[in-house]
Write an enzyme that holds these catalytic residues in place. Structure first.
Site, PDB file in Angstrom:
ATOM      1  N   GLU A 113      26.909  22.872  59.026  1.00 56.39           N
ATOM      2  CA  GLU A 113      27.508  24.191  59.216  1.00 56.39           C
ATOM      3  C   GLU A 113      27.350  24.571  60.686  1.00 56.39           C
ATOM      4  O   GLU A 113      26.226  24.590  61.202  1.00 56.39           O
ATOM      5  CB  GLU A 113      26.800  25.253  58.374  1.00 56.39           C
ATOM      6  N   ASP A 165      22.323  38.388  59.280  1.00 55.74           N
ATOM      7  CA  ASP A 165      21.422  37.401  59.864  1.00 55.74           C
ATOM      8  C   ASP A 165      20.063  38.007  60.166  1.00 55.74           C
ATOM      9  O   ASP A 165      19.957  39.143  60.631  1.00 55.74           O
ATOM     10  CB  ASP A 165      22.008  36.841  61.164  1.00 55.74           C
TER      11      ASP A 165
END
Length: 269
Positions: A48, A59
């Protein structure tokens, strides 16, 4: 190799696939490409590549720090695509993981075409749901790109069924509630979520693999997840490894060793 083929190969070998994440441009564009290649050489089955974004609401601090460094280094979407192209030459499938806003700004059809042109396998979209992603689904199908959507412990059975049926490549099961980040223990919510996802997939007559992300950082955790999921997704632990080593040679060595440990875990060792 396609994402589906990578999962099929892992399954045929009696193990889970190891999916590794790093944001493009970290610690630099070329440094990130080298790091991702090290991860491939050391056992990652799928890669990824993160598209750094200025408002990464999902995040945790580790990935935010890396993305901020990449943005301060001037990384652009073109660098993300260049990273995809460079890593895809290894033969391992490469997905881009991104918030939706940068794709929308770039142009959805243009992004799909450029991603396919770079040899990318598809897109992971943590803040885009299938029922709001008709445009992306259409252009992804037109360019034979995988569409990876997320399910969470809070997802209703109806939402799980909707999401898993729209996925191609794999289903991303977010194992914990909250932002990303390595954790000392895996979430007890992960296994039931995988079971619910697999039940919905089977009910639809499909066979899409389910991979678990958010929190895995050790070989033991990887082995635990591999006991019930088709794939183990690791992001923050890889990022932290690079953040903790200023010397490039030491960083690559540590990254390779960590990947090997996690790959052993994915094999149930």
């Amino acid at each position: 190799m396609s994402v589906a083929s990578a999962f099929e190969r892992a399954s045929s070998e009696g193990r889970a696939a190891l999916v590794g994440y790093l944001p493009a441009g970290f610690p630099s564009v070329e440094g990130g490409i080298s790091a991702l290649r090290t991860m491939v050489d050391s056992g990652c089955d799928v890669i990824e590549v993160g598209l750094p974004y200025s408002d990464p609401v999902m995040d945790g601090p580790t990935i935010q720090a890396a993305a901020q460094r990449a943005l301060e280094g001037g990384v652009r979407t073109s660098d993300v695509l260049r990273t995809v192209e460079a890593v895809a030459t290894t033969g391992v499938p490469v997905l881009v993981m991104t918030y939706w806003n940068p794709v929308d700004r770039y142009g959805v059809a243009r992004f799909a075409a450029d991603l396919a042109g770079a040899g990318g396998a598809g897109l992971i979209t943590p803040d885009l749901t299938p029922d709001s992603g008709a445009e992306w689904i259409a252009v992804a199908d037109a360019h034979d790109l995988d569409k990876v959507f997320l399910v969470a412990p809070s997802s209703t059975d109806e939402r799980v069924a909707l999401t898993t049926s729209a996925c191609r490549g794999f289903v991303y099961a977010a194992a914990v509630m909250g932002v990303t980040g390595a954790r000392t223990t895996t979430s007890g919510l992960a296994e039931p979520l995988v079971a619910r996802s697999k039940a919905a997939i089977a009910a639809a007559g499909a066979a899409t693999p389910v991979a678990v992300g958010l929190g895995v950082s050790t070989r033991a955790q990887a082995a635990e997840v591999a006991s019930y999921a088709d794939g183990v997704i690791v992001g923050s632990a890889f990022v932290r490894c690079l953040l903790d080593h200023d010397d490039a040679t030491q960083a690559q060595g540590a990254l390779g060793a960590l990947t090997d440990e996690l790959a052993r875990g994915a094999r149930g060792e």
